[in-house]
Design an enzyme around this catalytic site. Structure first.
Site, short mmCIF file in Angstrom:
data_model
loop_
_atom_site.label_atom_id
_atom_site.label_comp_id
_atom_site.label_asym_id
_atom_site.label_seq_id
_atom_site.Cartn_x
_atom_site.Cartn_y
_atom_site.Cartn_z
N HIS A 273 12.82 -8.25 1.80
CA HIS A 273 12.52 -8.91 3.10
C HIS A 273 13.81 -9.37 3.82
O HIS A 273 14.16 -8.81 4.83
CB HIS A 273 11.53 -10.08 2.97
N ASP A 324 4.80 -3.07 -0.39
CA ASP A 324 4.51 -4.46 -0.71
C ASP A 324 3.03 -4.74 -0.99
O ASP A 324 2.55 -4.47 -2.07
CB ASP A 324 5.05 -5.33 0.44
ZN LIG Z 1 6.71 -8.76 -2.44
#
Ligand SMILES: [Zn+2]
Length: 460
Positions: A273, A324
């Site tokens: 991220h 994810d």
């Molecule tokens: Zn993750």
């Protein structure tokens, strides 16, 4: 000795397309030769071979709740990442190893259908429902590896060190399945994961820390100091603003800055991220040679924020993509969401290139692939090379737009317009693991998945 020969209408290299590419493989699916030839040989495929997509971030069990948590009721609380996390914990508390395997097998089969040839599984659901370790510490990891084996996709299992509930806080009851109390406990888990990986020739094991909030600082430093580069290192970082605030309150520093100051951050690090960065963090990550793993569909779905791509690009930062929570499984869509988020704020159309030069689609594929390979612990820099296993995704040459595109426009046609219906198939180590949307055991896999999801009641 040549065991398999394929002829593709085109094959993508770092220097562009090889037209009429004849690929010869040995019995293990390793490349013996690639040549351009007017004389087709072996299995003739009216399609274009690209290096297989690398999925650098996955939490397999979350596939069971993909597309949910969207019925927004008036609880008086904000519906954000943290409320989604509550729903996710609910699911994490209920899954048995058999259910985990069924969900992961379906997911990985779907990844293969979408052109992924490798997945890095960021794995933290380690223990039994009561929080006690299974007899085999890596029971859940073994299930994930078995799932990848059935699907035919390569897996890098990255067992996570998860120790506490937040900065300086004890774990909460709902996190009991994730916890290793000490570094020693975590290393034991890693050892068991190594043993589990022996069950599948296309499995290996990475190392990771769930996030700075989940492990004591002295233990983060100890784990990082002991890294020798033999495994890729993964960590969630700076996804949420609250996480930054908590980190600053505890450490007096932002998460990435703390990491840069306390650990030898290098090209072996994969920062997942890294959404909220200040200027020095953007520069620091890029200059360390570390990689950022971007998960555009999930980050969008959770309302995380936009990565500072334009600034990161100025320093030639490395990045890969991951799915994810699996709300999206199309790698081309991940690249598009990433690109369009940036275009919408920059008012420019040059996310993946420097202005005035380059080919957006090609650059995006190349960048994501190169850092993606590193995330798997396989730092090969060439798409296809003699001696390497032949892993490819094959795009149909018969799709209306691809059939009419010149070679120089092909990557862009794929990246900006294609979906799964344009994929002819996916090959790992020379073997089709998905062809025309089908795989060997698909019906059985779907049946098991539906049975498990019905048991769980997650999607009701
Ligand atoms: Zn993750």
């Amino acid at each position: 000795m040549t065991a398999t020969t394929y002829t593709f209408k085109g094959l993508l290299t770092e220097d562009g397309w090889i037209a009429n590419a004849v690929v010869k493989l040995d019995a293990s699916g390793n490349i013996l030769s690639i040549s351009e030839s007017e004389k087709p040989d072996g299995e003739i495929i009216n399609g274009y071979a690209l290096p297989g997509f690398q999925n650098a971030h996955s939490h397999a069990f979350q596939y069971a709740m993909a597309g949910l948590a969207e019925l927004h009721t008036d609880t008086g609380l904000a519906d954000d990442f943290w409320s989604w996390r509550n729903a996710m914990y609910g699911l994490a508390l209920t899954l048995s190893p058999e259910q985990m395997q069924a969900v992961a097998t379906m997911l990985y089969t779907e990844m293969a259908r979408h052109g992924y040839t490798a997945v890095a599984e960021f794995h933290y659901l380690h223990h039994d429902k009561d929080g006690k370790p299974y007899a085999n510490l890596a029971e859940m990891g073994a299930r994930l590896i078995a799932a990848a084996k059935t699907a035919g996709i390569r897996i890098t299992l990255v067992p996570m060190f998860y120790q506490q509930g937040g900065f300086g806080q004890e774990p909460v009851e709902r996190q009991k399945r994730f916890i290793s109390n000490t570094i020693k406990d975590y290393y034991k888990l890693l050892e068991s994961s190594d043993a589990a990986a022996k069950a599948y020739e296309n499995a290996n094991v990475g190392i990771g820390i769930h996030s700075l909030r989940a492990v004591k600082p002295e233990d983060v430093i100890a784990v990082c100091n002991a890294l020798d580069g033999s495994r890729p290192f993964h960590i969630h970082v700076s996804e949420q603003l609250k996480e930054i605030e908590d980190c600053v309150a505890f450490h007096g520093k932002r998460p990435v800055q703390w990491l840069l100051d306390n650990c030898n951050v290098n090209g072996n690090y994969h920062l997942v991220h890294a959404t909220h960065l200040d200027d020095s963090e953007v520069k620091g990550i890029a200059q360390s040679g570390a990689n950022v793993v971007l998960c555009p569909s999930t980050e969008g779905n959770l309302g995380d924020g936009l990565f500072r791509f334009e600034d990161y690009k100025k320093y030639n930062g490395n990045w890969s993509i991951g799915t994810d929570s699996h709300v999206g499984l199309n790698p081309l869509e991940e690249l598009r969401i990433l690109d369009y988020g940036q275009r919408l704020i920059s008012h420019k159309r040059t996310t993946f290139v420097n202005p005035g030069q380059g080919n957006s689609g090609f650059n995006a594929l190349k960048m994501a692939w190169q850092a993606g390979r590193k995330a798997m612990g396989a730092p090969s820099q060439q798409f296809f090379a003699v001696g390497q296993p032949f892993d490819a995704v094959v795009l149909k040459a018969t799709s209306p737009l691809a059939a009419t595109a010149s070679l120089q426009n092909l990557c862009n046609t794929f990246v900006y317009t294609a979906d799964v219906s344009d994929i002819a198939g996916t090959i790992v180590s020379g073997k089709w693991i998905s062809k025309n949307g089908k795989s060997e055991k698909r019906e059985e896999i779907v049946e098991d998945f539906v049975k498990v999801l019905t048991e769980l009641g997650t999607r009701v």
